[in-house]
Design a protein around this motif. Structure first.
Motif, PDB file in Angstrom:
ATOM      1  N   ILE A 167      36.833  35.352  50.586  1.00 59.18           N
ATOM      2  CA  ILE A 167      38.080  35.915  51.112  1.00 59.18           C
ATOM      3  C   ILE A 167      38.477  35.159  52.369  1.00 59.18           C
ATOM      4  CG2 ILE A 167      39.145  37.995  52.096  1.00 59.18           C
ATOM      5  CD1 ILE A 167      37.366  39.565  50.100  1.00 59.18           C
ATOM      6  N   GLN A 168      39.725  34.773  52.437  1.00 61.62           N
ATOM      7  CA  GLN A 168      40.245  33.995  53.566  1.00 61.62           C
ATOM      8  C   GLN A 168      41.010  34.924  54.501  1.00 61.62           C
ATOM      9  OE1 GLN A 168      40.762  30.062  53.235  1.00 61.62           O
ATOM     10  NE2 GLN A 168      40.809  30.276  55.460  1.00 61.62           N
ATOM     11  N   SER A 169      40.637  34.877  55.795  1.00 64.13           N
ATOM     12  CA  SER A 169      41.347  35.634  56.833  1.00 64.13           C
ATOM     13  C   SER A 169      41.604  34.668  57.984  1.00 64.13           C
ATOM     14  CB  SER A 169      40.506  36.809  57.322  1.00 64.13           C
ATOM     15  OG  SER A 169      40.147  37.656  56.249  1.00 64.13           O
ATOM     16  N   GLY A 170      42.791  34.137  58.080  1.00 62.97           N
ATOM     17  CA  GLY A 170      43.072  33.144  59.114  1.00 62.97           C
ATOM     18  C   GLY A 170      42.125  31.970  58.959  1.00 62.97           C
ATOM     19  N   PRO A 171      41.457  31.536  60.076  1.00 63.42           N
ATOM     20  CA  PRO A 171      40.535  30.394  59.980  1.00 63.42           C
ATOM     21  C   PRO A 171      39.167  30.771  59.399  1.00 63.42           C
ATOM     22  CG  PRO A 171      40.628  31.183  62.227  1.00 63.42           C
ATOM     23  CD  PRO A 171      41.625  32.012  61.453  1.00 63.42           C
ATOM     24  N   TYR A 172      38.970  32.035  59.070  1.00 64.93           N
ATOM     25  CA  TYR A 172      37.678  32.504  58.554  1.00 64.93           C
ATOM     26  C   TYR A 172      37.685  32.606  57.036  1.00 64.93           C
ATOM     27  CZ  TYR A 172      36.306  33.952  63.255  1.00 64.93           C
ATOM     28  OH  TYR A 172      35.975  33.970  64.577  1.00 64.93           O
ATOM     29  N   GLU A 173      36.555  32.222  56.445  1.00 67.57           N
ATOM     30  CA  GLU A 173      36.299  32.546  55.045  1.00 67.57           C
ATOM     31  C   GLU A 173      35.043  33.400  55.032  1.00 67.57           C
ATOM     32  OE1 GLU A 173      36.724  28.929  52.235  1.00 67.57           O
ATOM     33  OE2 GLU A 173      36.489  28.171  54.263  1.00 67.57           O
ATOM     34  N   HIS A 174      35.114  34.564  54.433  1.00 66.09           N
ATOM     35  CA  HIS A 174      33.917  35.401  54.307  1.00 66.09           C
ATOM     36  C   HIS A 174      33.519  35.438  52.841  1.00 66.09           C
ATOM     37  CE1 HIS A 174      37.019  38.862  54.772  1.00 66.09           C
ATOM     38  NE2 HIS A 174      37.576  37.794  55.288  1.00 66.09           N
ATOM     39  N   ILE A 175      32.196  35.251  52.623  1.00 67.39           N
ATOM     40  CA  ILE A 175      31.668  35.049  51.281  1.00 67.39           C
ATOM     41  C   ILE A 175      30.688  36.179  50.945  1.00 67.39           C
ATOM     42  CG2 ILE A 175      30.301  33.487  49.819  1.00 67.39           C
ATOM     43  CD1 ILE A 175      31.869  31.856  52.722  1.00 67.39           C
ATOM     44  N   TYR A 176      30.827  36.730  49.764  1.00 66.43           N
ATOM     45  CA  TYR A 176      30.018  37.870  49.315  1.00 66.43           C
ATOM     46  C   TYR A 176      29.318  37.447  48.017  1.00 66.43           C
ATOM     47  CZ  TYR A 176      33.292  40.201  52.495  1.00 66.43           C
ATOM     48  OH  TYR A 176      34.044  40.552  53.600  1.00 66.43           O
ATOM     49  N   CYS A 177      27.972  37.421  48.016  1.00 65.36           N
ATOM     50  CA  CYS A 177      27.233  36.941  46.842  1.00 65.36           C
ATOM     51  C   CYS A 177      26.350  38.019  46.217  1.00 65.36           C
ATOM     52  CB  CYS A 177      26.345  35.759  47.223  1.00 65.36           C
ATOM     53  SG  CYS A 177      27.234  34.235  47.512  1.00 65.36           S
ATOM     54  N   HIS A 178      25.869  37.715  45.014  1.00 59.92           N
ATOM     55  CA  HIS A 178      24.947  38.554  44.228  1.00 59.92           C
ATOM     56  C   HIS A 178      25.580  39.888  43.806  1.00 59.92           C
ATOM     57  CE1 HIS A 178      22.299  35.530  45.721  1.00 59.92           C
ATOM     58  NE2 HIS A 178      22.164  36.056  46.922  1.00 59.92           N
ATOM     59  N   LEU A 179      26.881  39.859  43.544  1.00 58.86           N
ATOM     60  CA  LEU A 179      27.604  41.094  43.234  1.00 58.86           C
ATOM     61  C   LEU A 179      27.261  41.618  41.846  1.00 58.86           C
ATOM     62  CD1 LEU A 179      31.096  39.993  44.602  1.00 58.86           C
ATOM     63  CD2 LEU A 179      29.214  41.102  45.836  1.00 58.86           C
ATOM     64  N   LEU A 180      27.482  42.910  41.699  1.00 60.09           N
ATOM     65  CA  LEU A 180      27.397  43.555  40.392  1.00 60.09           C
ATOM     66  C   LEU A 180      28.715  43.287  39.669  1.00 60.09           C
ATOM     67  CD1 LEU A 180      25.446  45.589  38.908  1.00 60.09           C
ATOM     68  CD2 LEU A 180      26.830  47.410  39.878  1.00 60.09           C
ATOM     69  N   GLY A 181      28.659  43.147  38.354  1.00 63.05           N
ATOM     70  CA  GLY A 181      29.898  42.951  37.604  1.00 63.05           C
ATOM     71  C   GLY A 181      29.979  41.550  37.031  1.00 63.05           C
ATOM     72  N   SER A 182      31.189  41.110  36.735  1.00 64.37           N
ATOM     73  CA  SER A 182      31.369  39.805  36.105  1.00 64.37           C
ATOM     74  C   SER A 182      32.454  39.005  36.808  1.00 64.37           C
ATOM     75  CB  SER A 182      31.748  39.986  34.626  1.00 64.37           C
ATOM     76  OG  SER A 182      33.022  40.604  34.539  1.00 64.37           O
ATOM     77  N   GLY A 183      32.362  37.675  36.651  1.00 62.49           N
ATOM     78  CA  GLY A 183      33.350  36.802  37.275  1.00 62.49           C
ATOM     79  C   GLY A 183      33.515  35.512  36.504  1.00 62.49           C
ATOM     80  N   ALA A 184      33.028  35.495  35.265  1.00 61.22           N
ATOM     81  CA  ALA A 184      32.988  34.258  34.486  1.00 61.22           C
ATOM     82  C   ALA A 184      34.376  33.684  34.218  1.00 61.22           C
ATOM     83  CB  ALA A 184      32.261  34.491  33.170  1.00 61.22           C
ATOM     84  N   ASP A 185      35.389  34.503  34.105  1.00 61.15           N
ATOM     85  CA  ASP A 185      36.732  33.991  33.791  1.00 61.15           C
ATOM     86  C   ASP A 185      37.594  33.836  35.045  1.00 61.15           C
ATOM     87  OD1 ASP A 185      36.935  36.650  34.341  1.00 61.15           O
ATOM     88  OD2 ASP A 185      38.197  37.169  32.626  1.00 61.15           O
ATOM     89  N   GLY A 186      36.945  33.773  36.231  1.00 63.66           N
ATOM     90  CA  GLY A 186      37.699  33.583  37.463  1.00 63.66           C
ATOM     91  C   GLY A 186      38.295  34.855  38.022  1.00 63.66           C
ATOM     92  N   VAL A 187      37.992  35.982  37.380  1.00 60.09           N
ATOM     93  CA  VAL A 187      38.445  37.290  37.857  1.00 60.09           C
ATOM     94  C   VAL A 187      37.207  38.148  38.083  1.00 60.09           C
ATOM     95  CG1 VAL A 187      39.816  39.347  37.323  1.00 60.09           C
ATOM     96  CG2 VAL A 187      40.595  37.091  36.547  1.00 60.09           C
ATOM     97  N   TYR A 188      37.116  38.796  39.254  1.00 59.22           N
ATOM     98  CA  TYR A 188      35.982  39.688  39.494  1.00 59.22           C
ATOM     99  C   TYR A 188      36.293  41.048  38.894  1.00 59.22           C
ATOM    100  CZ  TYR A 188      32.592  42.721  41.693  1.00 59.22           C
ATOM    101  OH  TYR A 188      31.596  43.644  41.893  1.00 59.22           O
ATOM    102  N   ARG A 189      35.365  41.533  38.085  1.00 61.44           N
ATOM    103  CA  ARG A 189      35.528  42.857  37.466  1.00 61.44           C
ATOM    104  C   ARG A 189      34.237  43.642  37.620  1.00 61.44           C
ATOM    105  NH1 ARG A 189      38.116  39.649  33.614  1.00 61.44           N
ATOM    106  NH2 ARG A 189      40.336  40.119  33.390  1.00 61.44           N
TER     107      ARG A 189
END
Ligand SMILES: [Zn+2]
Length: 204
Positions: free
Chosen positions: A120-142
């Motif tokens: 997620i981009q907030s101004g000059p910051y990018e915050h990254i969240y890993c090891h999530l539950l769910g799926s993201g194979a098609d470029g969409v987090y569900r």
């Protein structure tokens, strides 16, 4: 099917959360890599004049179980020191992850290391969240009713994901990464700035 995404999760009250947050900060013993947090600009000027904007940030994990790995170097499975560009925050499987700061979804990650993740981009910051539950194979987090895709706006504190075990992990936790102007930054610096500003705000 990410059936775990539908699992009901116990929500703690805000006061308990704040206390856990404070104790977590105290217990962690934050490592500073020569960069004072006060030297960083806040992502956006949402604060009113005279208000410390850092207090607007939201701790990303709602059911805090402890810090398991800090930013910097750590010993890998074969005994070698490897870099760790983030902070690992243990939390129960399926528990909510909230957006640290309002911004825009930049990327949905799906790889063998981060697993299912969000940038997620907030101004000059990018915050990254890993090891999530769910799926993201098609470029969409569900995950259950949650759905996030690049370009989507997300508010501060919004439920964005649930804690999972995707990618390279041995237990459920959030790997929380932070880049400032494209450079990796220790998220503990941000948490410390947030804690400091809340402490200041609590005083008359
Ligand atoms: Zn990590």
């Amino acid at each position: 099917m990410p059936s775990g995404c539908f699992r009901p999760v116990v929500q703690r009250i805000v006061a308990v959360r704040a206390a856990l947050f404070a104790s977590g900060i105290a217990a962690f013993g934050i490592a500073v890599f020569g960069i004072p947090a006060s030297g960083f600009a806040q992502p956006m000027s949402q604060a009113r004049p005279g208000q410390n904007p850092w207090r607007l940030g939201v701790f990303p994990v709602t059911v805090f179980s402890g810090y398991t790995s800090s930013f910097g170097g750590r010993t890998g499975p074969w005994g070698a020191i490897e870099p760790h560009y983030g902070l690992d925050i243990a939390a129960p499987l399926g528990s909510p992850i909230r957006n640290w700061w309002g911004g825009t979804v930049k990327e949905v990650i799906h790889d063998g290391r981060c697993g299912v993740g969000l940038v997620i981009q907030s101004g000059p910051y990018e915050h990254i969240y890993c090891h999530l539950l769910g799926s993201g194979a098609d470029g969409v987090y569900r995950c259950g009713g949650l759905q996030l895709q690049p370009g989507q706006r997300v508010r501060t504190g919004q439920l964005i994901a649930r804690v999972g075990m995707s990618g390279r992990t041995t237990g459920p936790h959030l790997h929380w990464g932070m880049r400032y102007g494209g450079q990796w930054l220790d998220p503990a610096l941000i948490l410390r700035a947030m804690a400091r500003s809340r402490g200041a705000a609590a005083r008359p």
